[in-house]
Design a protein around this motif. Structure first.
Motif, PDB file in Angstrom:
ATOM      1  N   LEU A  12       1.186  -1.219   0.121  1.00 36.83           N
ATOM      2  CA  LEU A  12       0.186   0.049   0.181  1.00 36.83           C
ATOM      3  C   LEU A  12       0.889   1.213  -0.033  1.00 36.83           C
ATOM      4  O   LEU A  12       1.878   1.379   0.894  1.00 36.83           O
ATOM      5  CB  LEU A  12      -0.927  -0.071   1.325  1.00 36.83           C
ATOM      6  CG  LEU A  12      -2.060   1.010   1.175  1.00 36.83           C
ATOM      7  CD1 LEU A  12      -2.964   0.610   0.369  1.00 36.83           C
ATOM      8  CD2 LEU A  12      -2.581   1.191   2.798  1.00 36.83           C
ATOM      9  N   THR A  17      -3.008   7.051  -0.400  1.00 35.36           N
ATOM     10  CA  THR A  17      -4.331   6.220  -0.003  1.00 35.36           C
ATOM     11  C   THR A  17      -5.083   6.978   1.107  1.00 35.36           C
ATOM     12  O   THR A  17      -4.329   7.873   1.943  1.00 35.36           O
ATOM     13  CB  THR A  17      -3.931   5.044   0.720  1.00 35.36           C
ATOM     14  OG1 THR A  17      -3.289   3.976  -0.264  1.00 35.36           O
ATOM     15  CG2 THR A  17      -4.927   4.040   1.563  1.00 35.36           C
ATOM     16  N   ALA A 132      -4.565   1.280  -8.357  1.00 34.94           N
ATOM     17  CA  ALA A 132      -5.440   2.139  -7.423  1.00 34.94           C
ATOM     18  C   ALA A 132      -6.851   1.689  -7.681  1.00 34.94           C
ATOM     19  O   ALA A 132      -7.407   1.272  -8.792  1.00 34.94           O
ATOM     20  CB  ALA A 132      -5.413   3.516  -7.882  1.00 34.94           C
ATOM     21  N   THR A 163      -9.831   5.169  -1.115  1.00 28.94           N
ATOM     22  CA  THR A 163      -8.940   5.219  -2.372  1.00 28.94           C
ATOM     23  C   THR A 163      -7.598   4.473  -1.758  1.00 28.94           C
ATOM     24  O   THR A 163      -6.868   5.098  -1.100  1.00 28.94           O
ATOM     25  CB  THR A 163      -8.548   6.696  -2.913  1.00 28.94           C
ATOM     26  OG1 THR A 163      -9.927   7.370  -3.340  1.00 28.94           O
ATOM     27  CG2 THR A 163      -7.706   6.810  -3.960  1.00 28.94           C
ATOM     28  N   LEU A 164      -7.282   3.483  -2.452  1.00 27.74           N
ATOM     29  CA  LEU A 164      -6.175   2.586  -2.029  1.00 27.74           C
ATOM     30  C   LEU A 164      -5.239   2.363  -3.328  1.00 27.74           C
ATOM     31  O   LEU A 164      -5.947   2.023  -4.331  1.00 27.74           O
ATOM     32  CB  LEU A 164      -6.622   1.177  -1.475  1.00 27.74           C
ATOM     33  CG  LEU A 164      -7.821   1.139  -0.529  1.00 27.74           C
ATOM     34  CD1 LEU A 164      -8.448  -0.444  -0.549  1.00 27.74           C
ATOM     35  CD2 LEU A 164      -7.106   1.518   0.790  1.00 27.74           C
TER      36      LEU A 164
END
Length: 172
Positions: A12, A17, A132, A163-164
């Motif tokens: 991540l 993020t 993403a 939102t990763l």
């Protein structure tokens, strides 16, 4: 969108993020919003194109821009951070289902209580080095032992917006 996600391990990207929550309070007249400042996670894309992984939130990092409320949210009435400092979402399986739609099956753990969660995410970026996703889903806080509700002020479900962003770390 052309998907070019490589198999292997992904980390991540904390700088790209965000995980935020919102909930109606004051009998639905006010929406309380907050974001987790500390988020971590990793995942693996398998050879069949599916993915697994974990996203971890530091429950003590929730910031609603109101110090007294944040302290209460960290108490045993809500997140009970002294006993449960992390919130985790374990992704059991994620699959691209046409276009930019990703079907995600996972398990959300809050306050030591785990519940299955199925959601749809939108793939917003996919290449050999970065992925993403945007997702929005709702959670019933009562299912996680957060039933505190003075005079019935807190109504409905909590909305989670995430939102990763992931970056590739190495080949599996």
């Amino acid at each position: 969108m052309t998907v070019a996600v490589e198999t292997g391990l992904w980390q991540l990207d904390r700088t790209a993020t965000t995980v935020a929550v919102s909930h109606k309070t004051m009998w639905g007249m006010v929406t309380v919003k907050g974001a987790f400042a500390v988020v971590g996670g990793q995942g693996e894309v398998l050879s069949d194109g599916s993915a697994t992984g974990t996203v971890t939130l530091d429950a003590t990092s929730l910031d609603t821009k109101h110090t007294k409320r944040d302290k209460h949210l960290r108490s045993a009435d809500f997140f009970d951070v002294d006993n449960h400092p992390e919130i985790t979402f374990g992704v059991r399986g994620a699959e691209l289902r046409g276009g930019d739609t990703v079907h995600v099956d996972g398990q959300l753990t809050v306050r030591g209580i785990s519940r299955p969660v199925t959601l749809t995410a939108r793939l917003t970026k996919a290449n050999a080095d970065a992925v993403a996703l945007d997702a929005e889903f709702t959670v019933d806080r009562n299912e996680f032992g957060m039933g505190w509700n003075q005079m019935g002020m807190i109504k409905g479900l909590t909305t989670v917006n995430a939102t990763l962003a992931f970056v590739r770390t190495k080949t599996a």
